[in-house]
Design an enzyme around this catalytic site. Sequence first.
Site, short mmCIF file in Angstrom:
data_model
loop_
_atom_site.label_atom_id
_atom_site.label_comp_id
_atom_site.label_asym_id
_atom_site.label_seq_id
_atom_site.Cartn_x
_atom_site.Cartn_y
_atom_site.Cartn_z
CB ILE A 43 41.03 51.89 41.25
CG1 ILE A 43 40.42 53.17 41.86
CG2 ILE A 43 41.69 51.06 42.33
CD1 ILE A 43 39.38 52.91 42.91
CE LYS A 76 50.65 36.08 40.75
NZ LYS A 76 49.45 36.84 41.18
CB THR A 337 40.86 36.63 43.29
OG1 THR A 337 40.60 37.58 44.34
CG2 THR A 337 41.65 35.46 43.85
#
Length: 492
Positions: A43, A76, A337
Amino acid sequence: MKKIHSLTILGGGTAGWMCAAYLARHQLNLSVTVIESPSIGRIGVGEGSTPHLQLFMQSLGVQESDWMSECQASYKTGIYFDNWNGDKSSYFHPFFSEMDAKTAEVYFVNANARRRGSEYFDKPNHYFLAAVLADKQQAPLPQSPLPRALEYGYHFDAQKLADWLRKFSLARGVKHIPSTVSEVQHQAREIIALTLESGEQVSSDFYVDASGFNALLIDKALKVPFVSFSDQLLNDAAVAIANDKKDPLPSSTSSIAMPCGWRWQIPLQGRTGHGYVYSSAYVTAEEAEAQLRQAAQLDKGQAKHLSMRVGMMARSVEGNVFAIGLAQSFIEPLEATALMVTGHSIELLNRLLSQQLDYEAINQELSDLVLGIKEYVLAHYATSKRVDTPYWLDAKAAALSLNELDELLTHWRSGGDFDAWLNQHRQQSPYIRPSWYCLLGGMDHRDSSCHMPFEQAPQHIEYAAKVYLNKLSEAHFIAHENALEQLHVCGA
């Protein structure tokens, strides 16, 4: 706890291989084995990080040129939150650095003035270096020295990062068993052995459960209770679709509110990741996919549908098992997070193996961390002014049912000394003063009937702050795409 000589990690993926890589680097006398099932898919839809990943990779002793190109990674600087208060509303949540120490204070003054009755509404977008870089689509990698370090995160292909970490780990002596566990032998609160499909048994002194939502060791075997957050965090599903690369390449993530949740837009070197996090109580998977395709104008690309178990294990470490990643906790990836919690968990595991911490201290620290993240994520829904769908009405009510958050928001709206309140009541929170100001100020959360004396930042000070940050960006930073090309050359 007795001395641990051998450790088995159940599950690969980003969490499992992060753990293996870190232990291979920091526990040189420890025998580490990773059991990774080839039949269980990974995942990996939240392809963004906080600055914690920057520190984690540094702890492995590697350079960005060693891994970023191979993982299609980009930089980012923070997150744009669009439409969270309705159409065309937007604010930027930056990563903070010591370079913002003075300019951020200008924003804090104006945010406090606004919640005390000022008609002047200002956003955090102009007062943090990361926000200026995002606006100009520059990389947060300085090309000439800065007086202070700059913190930033990454976007990356989660599958490729896990593969890179696996290669790193195997090169440092970690053993890899590509097999599926068919049985877990346990007695009382201890795992005795793991039986593989072949009948082979793997036994170690200690185990790390990185088996994802399945939580095979901590949940299925040791029966540690799972604490669900579904009564307050309504989103329990996601759909993800990959599409063409953005040009020019942004250096920021976008989180865009949708009728029944929110969608992300994450720029990688070779593609753009799109996804929609939503509540299955308000929209079907097929409807969610259609909404995502329409909103992001995606007429191609295969959709990947995921179900999410939102909450945490009551204890992360139990007996001779330490749970990390999705096996330990999961909160929707609104603030990216997941890897931060995983990385921190691995650091605590390292200290446990070195006999510097006990179980109680670790369980408490990780519980506080996850609950602090939960509170902050809920604050996005609690402060939203959207009333256009039943989802947004219910999401706001569910968020405000967290008493601690309601108390924080009440104090903000009162116009009182918010800094003193945070210092007294949120010292252990993972979110510090700038984070709360950017969220609450960016969402323009306030009591419009509050009229108190306030101090406004003089216009010449605002102008000076903006000029200063723009000059910094021009003098020290280049276009995101160019910075990545330089990394590729260094890596080659």
